[in-house]
Design a protein around this motif. Structure first.
Motif, short mmCIF file in Angstrom:
data_model
loop_
_atom_site.label_atom_id
_atom_site.label_comp_id
_atom_site.label_asym_id
_atom_site.label_seq_id
_atom_site.Cartn_x
_atom_site.Cartn_y
_atom_site.Cartn_z
N GLU A 184 0.88 -1.06 -0.10
CA GLU A 184 0.18 -0.15 -0.23
C GLU A 184 1.07 1.23 0.07
O GLU A 184 1.84 1.87 0.69
CB GLU A 184 -0.96 -0.21 1.43
CG GLU A 184 -1.60 -0.63 1.22
CD GLU A 184 -2.56 -1.37 2.62
OE1 GLU A 184 -1.90 -0.59 3.54
OE2 GLU A 184 -3.79 -1.38 2.75
N HIS A 185 -0.50 2.18 -0.96
CA HIS A 185 1.75 3.61 -0.84
C HIS A 185 1.87 4.29 0.74
O HIS A 185 3.07 4.54 0.43
CB HIS A 185 -0.17 5.01 -1.01
CG HIS A 185 0.65 5.88 -1.28
ND1 HIS A 185 2.19 6.11 -2.07
CD2 HIS A 185 0.30 7.34 -0.17
CE1 HIS A 185 2.20 7.50 -2.09
NE2 HIS A 185 1.18 7.85 -0.79
N LYS A 186 0.50 4.01 1.93
CA LYS A 186 0.83 4.46 2.51
C LYS A 186 2.95 3.47 3.55
O LYS A 186 3.21 4.27 4.05
CB LYS A 186 0.48 4.56 4.43
CG LYS A 186 1.18 5.16 5.39
CD LYS A 186 -0.80 5.54 6.33
CE LYS A 186 -0.59 5.49 7.69
NZ LYS A 186 -0.91 5.75 8.39
N LYS A 187 2.54 2.37 3.48
CA LYS A 187 3.53 1.99 4.33
C LYS A 187 5.22 1.35 3.42
O LYS A 187 6.00 1.62 3.56
CB LYS A 187 3.11 -0.21 3.65
CG LYS A 187 1.69 0.24 4.60
CD LYS A 187 1.92 -0.30 5.89
CE LYS A 187 0.51 -1.21 6.73
NZ LYS A 187 -0.33 -0.19 6.21
N ARG A 188 4.41 1.46 2.45
CA ARG A 188 5.57 2.06 0.70
C ARG A 188 6.39 3.69 1.19
O ARG A 188 7.86 3.74 1.48
CB ARG A 188 5.40 1.77 -0.11
CG ARG A 188 6.25 2.53 -1.63
CD ARG A 188 5.40 2.25 -2.58
NE ARG A 188 4.57 2.64 -3.01
CZ ARG A 188 3.72 2.57 -3.79
NH1 ARG A 188 2.89 1.02 -3.41
NH2 ARG A 188 2.97 3.13 -4.09
N LYS A 189 5.86 4.53 1.20
CA LYS A 189 6.11 5.46 1.84
C LYS A 189 7.18 5.76 2.79
O LYS A 189 8.55 5.69 3.13
CB LYS A 189 5.06 6.73 2.03
CG LYS A 189 5.77 7.79 2.21
CD LYS A 189 4.33 9.09 2.18
CE LYS A 189 4.65 9.98 2.51
NZ LYS A 189 3.27 11.12 2.67
N ASN A 190 6.81 5.29 4.20
CA ASN A 190 6.96 4.80 5.32
C ASN A 190 7.93 4.18 5.32
O ASN A 190 8.98 4.02 6.27
CB ASN A 190 6.11 4.71 6.12
CG ASN A 190 4.86 4.70 6.91
OD1 ASN A 190 5.21 6.13 6.77
ND2 ASN A 190 3.97 4.24 7.14
N ILE A 191 8.17 2.71 4.96
CA ILE A 191 9.52 2.42 4.49
C ILE A 191 10.93 3.03 3.50
O ILE A 191 11.41 3.29 4.34
CB ILE A 191 9.77 0.85 3.67
CG1 ILE A 191 8.72 0.00 4.38
CG2 ILE A 191 10.99 0.29 3.72
CD1 ILE A 191 8.17 -1.39 4.14
N ARG A 192 10.68 3.66 2.57
CA ARG A 192 11.88 4.33 2.13
C ARG A 192 11.85 5.76 3.17
O ARG A 192 13.22 6.31 2.99
CB ARG A 192 10.99 5.55 1.02
CG ARG A 192 10.75 4.23 -0.40
CD ARG A 192 10.28 4.98 -1.31
NE ARG A 192 9.84 3.50 -2.81
CZ ARG A 192 9.28 3.85 -3.57
NH1 ARG A 192 8.39 4.83 -4.00
NH2 ARG A 192 9.38 2.68 -4.23
#
Length: 373
Positions: A184-192
């Protein structure tokens, strides 16, 4: 088939190749890993782990075996029975010593009834049932067997208990960014963002296979590992001698991740791996750096899995936070036999209620998948 059974108090009495033929390639069941635990004194009679391994021979060949310990406490097990022990104590009944089949300090699924074939496994299970009656101990506990083995134990009179771990599954990703695109976008953004914070703190990462790590690397890792326990006001289970023995005896299964700043190490993690599975194990740092834990213990091992085509990353015990990093819930099993009839009945009722709660918890978790629809 004529079987001969015996109890082994030291793996020095078993040829490594003979033992490892039954271990199904699991590095934690290997002669090298278990023997290092015992010989280093990390899991020994003096620390409440008295080896009493079961062996079955046929025609002079070891055809079945079981890691089994006499335990005088419940530390280092990850399937918690402290409430059961307390209930025994409050009723004036001794709970310890007990029998335990597990990999000390290691919540990893794998065969516990190690056997060449179904007939040898049946002979081993019968021997276990004989031993638990003859030993006159309170109970027997078998932790993290595969489901098929758990069902065999249930048929032999054991009560089953379920739990939850979190595992990452490799879908043939070509690189880490391709994996991120499935989230999901939010998960991807947080990992980056987490990885960027580590880089902005001036941290660089090194991955060292076991054959590449020096003794100085292992000594630093032990300091990190020990510091993790010190921060929780506890004592580490594993000593430096254990790590050095592992480094000598099974380097092909070890990956040491070092986090460095200005050429000096500040944190490290150790994972154990085979060609198809990587096991997250130990982590520690000498100072707090935001998000460094995730980078060192999760993202670097994930990159290693992708680069080497490793299919599964077992994240270890507990930790819903792993789901936000692409790990999914998996059911685990343990099997329990209690000698006292009244306590056995009470625990059986408890496990029935608990099982319903575990199933509901798994359903809830599976509704919160971190992946895009």
């Amino acid at each position: 088939m004529e079987y001969r059974t015996s109890v082994i108090s030291s793996l020095s009495d078993v040829a490594p190749a003979e033992w490892d033929r039954l271990a199904e390639g699991n590095p934690f069941l290997s002669h090298a890993f278990l023997h290092a635990l015992h010989e280093s004194g990390s899991a020994a009679a003096e620390t409440g782990w008295q080896p009493q391994f079961l062996a079955v021979h046929a025609g002079g060949e070891l055809v079945a075996a079981m890691p089994l310990y006499v335990k005088s406490h419940s530390y280092g097990e990850y399937v918690f029975d402290w409430a059961w022990a307390d209930a025994y104590h409050r009723n004036g009944i001794e709970y310890y010593p007990k029998l335990l089949s597990a990999i000390p300090f290691t919540p990893v699924t794998g065969t516990r009834l190690m056997a060449r074939d179904p007939q040898a496994r049946a002979a081993l299970l019968a021997f276990l049932c004989e031993q638990q009656l003859a030993a006159a101990m309170s109970s027997t506990h078998i932790l993290y067997p595969p489901q098929e083995e758990a069902e065999q134990l249930a048929a032999a009179g054991f009560m089953l208990r379920s739990g939850v771990q979190f595992h990452w599954l490799n879908q043939g990703y070509q690189n880490f960014d391709q994996f991120l695109q499935t989230l999901e976008h939010k998960k991807r953004k947080n990992i980056r963002a987490e990885r960027r914070k580590v880089q902005e703190a001036g941290i660089t990462m090194r991955q060292l296979r076991g054959s590449e790590a020096t003794e100085a690397d292992w000594r630093f890792f032990h300091r990190c590992y020990s510091n993790t326990y010190a921060e929780h006001r506890s004592s580490p289970y594993l000593n430096l001698d254990f790590w050095l023995r592992l480094a000598r005896s099974m380097p092909q299964h070890l990956l040491l991740v070092l986090a460095e700043r200005n050429g000096q190490p500040v944190a490290s993690s150790l994972v154990v791996y085979t060609s198809d599975t990587l096991y997250g194990r130990y982590w520690g740092a000498m100072e707090h750096i935001p998000c460094l834990h995730f980078e060192t213990a999760y993202y670097q091992p994930l990159e290693f899995c992708i680069a080497n085509g490793i299919g599964t990353f077992e994240g270890g015990a507990q930790g819903e936070h792993k789901m936000a990093r692409g790990f999914l819930p998996q059911k685990t099993w343990s099997a329990h036999w209690l000698a006292h009839p009244a306590f056995s009945d009470a625990v059986e009722r408890f496990l029935e209620r608990e099982a319903g709660g575990i199933d509901a918890y798994l359903d809830e978790l599976n509704e919160r998948t971190p992946f895009r629809s």
